[in-house]
Design a protein around this motif. Structure first.
Motif, mmCIF file in Angstrom:
data_model
loop_
_atom_site.group_PDB
_atom_site.id
_atom_site.type_symbol
_atom_site.label_atom_id
_atom_site.label_comp_id
_atom_site.label_asym_id
_atom_site.label_seq_id
_atom_site.Cartn_x
_atom_site.Cartn_y
_atom_site.Cartn_z
ATOM 1 N N THR A 373 41.969 52.911 49.476
ATOM 2 C CA THR A 373 41.099 51.742 49.304
ATOM 3 C C THR A 373 41.481 51.629 47.751
ATOM 4 O O THR A 373 41.784 52.307 46.979
ATOM 5 N N ILE A 374 41.828 50.005 47.595
ATOM 6 C CA ILE A 374 41.641 49.565 46.354
ATOM 7 C C ILE A 374 40.421 49.046 45.766
ATOM 8 O O ILE A 374 39.744 48.327 46.562
ATOM 9 N N ILE A 375 40.001 49.635 44.772
ATOM 10 C CA ILE A 375 38.615 49.030 43.929
ATOM 11 C C ILE A 375 39.334 48.331 42.823
ATOM 12 O O ILE A 375 39.768 48.879 41.926
ATOM 13 N N SER A 376 38.685 47.149 42.701
ATOM 14 C CA SER A 376 39.060 46.214 41.775
ATOM 15 C C SER A 376 37.997 45.875 40.910
ATOM 16 O O SER A 376 36.963 45.487 41.250
ATOM 17 N N VAL A 377 37.963 46.073 39.530
ATOM 18 C CA VAL A 377 36.998 45.814 38.574
ATOM 19 C C VAL A 377 37.424 44.360 37.956
ATOM 20 O O VAL A 377 38.370 44.320 37.369
ATOM 21 N N VAL A 378 36.442 43.483 37.888
ATOM 22 C CA VAL A 378 36.858 41.948 37.750
ATOM 23 C C VAL A 378 35.973 41.456 36.743
ATOM 24 O O VAL A 378 34.702 41.740 36.723
ATOM 25 N N GLY A 379 36.425 40.702 35.718
ATOM 26 C CA GLY A 379 35.548 40.127 34.749
ATOM 27 C C GLY A 379 36.512 39.411 33.817
ATOM 28 O O GLY A 379 37.602 39.562 33.443
ATOM 29 N N ASN A 380 35.929 38.393 33.145
ATOM 30 C CA ASN A 380 36.666 37.581 32.131
ATOM 31 C C ASN A 380 37.098 38.325 30.991
ATOM 32 O O ASN A 380 36.339 39.084 30.239
ATOM 33 N N GLU A 381 38.477 38.468 31.032
ATOM 34 C CA GLU A 381 39.305 39.074 29.652
ATOM 35 C C GLU A 381 38.718 40.350 29.451
ATOM 36 O O GLU A 381 38.627 41.002 28.313
ATOM 37 N N ILE A 382 38.631 41.200 30.595
ATOM 38 C CA ILE A 382 38.185 42.658 30.489
ATOM 39 C C ILE A 382 39.311 43.399 29.867
ATOM 40 O O ILE A 382 38.887 44.547 29.159
ATOM 41 N N ALA A 383 40.437 42.973 29.962
ATOM 42 C CA ALA A 383 41.478 43.448 29.053
ATOM 43 C C ALA A 383 41.368 43.915 27.839
ATOM 44 O O ALA A 383 41.795 44.876 27.077
ATOM 45 N N GLN A 384 40.625 42.924 27.277
ATOM 46 C CA GLN A 384 40.328 42.672 25.612
ATOM 47 C C GLN A 384 38.966 43.321 25.351
ATOM 48 O O GLN A 384 38.635 43.251 24.208
ATOM 49 N N THR A 385 38.077 43.374 26.307
ATOM 50 C CA THR A 385 36.737 43.521 26.369
ATOM 51 C C THR A 385 36.615 45.280 25.766
ATOM 52 O O THR A 385 37.144 46.186 26.473
ATOM 53 N N GLN A 386 36.058 45.302 24.826
ATOM 54 C CA GLN A 386 35.707 46.646 23.872
ATOM 55 C C GLN A 386 35.006 47.921 25.109
ATOM 56 O O GLN A 386 34.206 47.431 25.833
ATOM 57 N N ASN A 387 35.578 48.964 25.074
ATOM 58 C CA ASN A 387 35.008 50.113 25.659
ATOM 59 C C ASN A 387 35.024 49.749 27.542
ATOM 60 O O ASN A 387 34.677 50.781 27.906
#
Length: 437
Positions: A373-387
């Motif tokens: 299963t692929i679980i995808s965590v999605v959100g705006n600019e999460i690559a740059q979001t702290q923690n």
């Protein structure tokens, strides 16, 4: 405004839809799915015919007809409207009975599948007529089309649809079928599963609508799968990119194909609940509205293919040759990770798996792992979001993660794991990322 199978699946639901579409005077195009359960029944009829079991097919047809006959007395009340509704049912079920005598073909199966949407829209039109609600029934087969690659083109749909609307410019309300279309040969065809959402998005783009509303039985897109975790919350706003990631990676409320037509024409998409029309739902626009994690989604049935090759991996052209194998078998890759000695990719269809593995063998040692299963965590600019990453991996401590994809998109971190850990992982992430038990 698109209404799915559960939104039109009972007579009282159709009555409710009529109220929703007549609440204000704005011009509307209403796209309807087949009544819930109908498409599955039609698939079963087609399958029985394909295997030569005409007796079972006939039983299925009779059972489905009985369901529609029972639907009419609750839908409409006047003798005239009931007579019209009965005539519609007689016409479509006569067609299904006649085709029992014809040799089965792929084209015929598409004709069978089209009956659901044709029935739901015609019956709804009879109800609107009984209520004195002025409208026009637009046959989708006159303007919805797909090209030689089975892809719809907004410009082609616009060219056919606009003159039809012009002919009915005295009308404010239009009813049409989701899902069904014509192919390049002019035969009845369809937009596959999720097709009614796709129809709505394509039509909204073609007419440059003010909004595309997708009405279902859930109040918008949620931060997690409500069937798996106890507590979820609806997401107020998503960007088209975030929504596309969530839809592709398993959020069931919206089909992935439905995002791009609306996105191309910048038509906002709203996900709303027929059962709770006052709920805010989710709006999908160009802007994300906020940064940070919005939701997690899970996509099952994933196959991981590992290609180990110490001598070839660093050679230029190696990855291209691997991708060409998947391209040859029209099999998309979801995730990819590379190391000095191996490439791992995931696919979501095992249709050509044997042939793909055979063609990959000259490149190195091939390992195949199923039931992931692929679980995808999605959100705006999460690559740059702290923690976000530290919270994510902290939550995943008990889970055997097989692959991680991070950096390809600013809005997505994807994790591959054995499907047996899916429920536990979604629950862990619900707590670790959203603070919800």
């Amino acid at each position: 405004m698109k209404f799915g199978g559960t939104s039109v699946g009972k007579p009282e639901r159709m009555h409710q839809v009529a109220e929703l579409i007549t609440k204000d005077a704005e011009s509307k195009i209403v796209v309807l799915s087949a009544l819930s359960g109908t498409t599955n029944s039609l698939v079963a009829i087609g399958d029985a015919m394909a295997s030569g079991d005409r007796e079972t097919a006939k039983q299925q047809i009779d059972k489905l007809e009985a369901h529609y006959q029972a639907f009419i007395p609750e839908l409409v009340k006047t003798d005239a409207a009931r007579a019209k509704a009965k005539a519609i049912i007689a016409e479509h079920f006569e067609f299904l009975t006649i085709i029992l005598k014809i040799s089965f073909s792929e084209a015929l199966s598409k004709d069978i599948l089209a009956q659901g949407e044709l029935l739901s829209t015609k019956l709804f039109s009879v109800y609107l007529g009984e209520k004195g609600i002025d409208h026009a029934l637009l046959p989708a087969l006159e303007f919805m089309s797909i090209d030689i690659h089975d892809e719809p083109q907004v410009s082609a749909i616009r060219a056919k649809l606009m003159p039809i609307l012009e002919q009915n410019k005295d009308k404010k309300l239009f009813i049409t079928q989701g899902y069904i279309c014509r192919n390049v040969r002019g035969e009845v065809d369809n937009l596959k599963r999720g097709g009614s959402d796709y129809t709505a998005s394509l039509v909204a783009a073609a007419v440059n609508a003010s909004v595309c509303e997708i009405w279902t039985d859930i109040d918008g897109m949620h931060n997690n799968d409500p069937r798996v975790v106890k507590k979820t919350v609806a997401i107020e706003q998503l960007s088209f990119e975030e929504a596309a990631e969530l839809a592709y990676f398993g959020a069931k409320i919206l089909h992935p194909t439905c995002i791009w037509p609306a996105q191309q024409q910048k038509v906002p998409v709203k996900l709303l609940n027929t059962m709770q029309p006052e709920a805010a739902g989710t709006v999908i626009t160009q802007e994300a509205g906020s940064v940070g994690v919005k939701a997690v989604a899970a996509k099952d049935g994933i196959i991981a293919i590992n290609i180990k090759s110490s001598r070839m991996l660093l050679a230029y052209g190696f990855l291209r040759k691997i991708f060409e194998v998947f391209e040859k078998y029209r099999t998309p890759i979801d995730m990819i990770t590379t190391s000095e000695v191996a490439v791992s990719v995931t696919i979501d269809s095992g249709t050509h798996l044997k042939a793909i593995v055979k063609e990959l063998e000259p490149f190195g040692t091939i390992e195949v792992e199923q039931d992931h299963t692929i679980i995808s965590v999605v959100g705006n600019e999460i690559a740059q979001t702290q923690n976000v990453l530290s919270r994510l991996f902290e939550a995943l401590t008990p889970v055997p993660v097989r692959m991680v994809s991070y950096g390809g998109s600013k809005h997505n971190v994807s994790i591959l794991l054995p499907s047996s850990f899916k429920t536990q992982t979604l629950q862990l992430l619900n707590k670790g990322l959203f603070g919800l038990e």
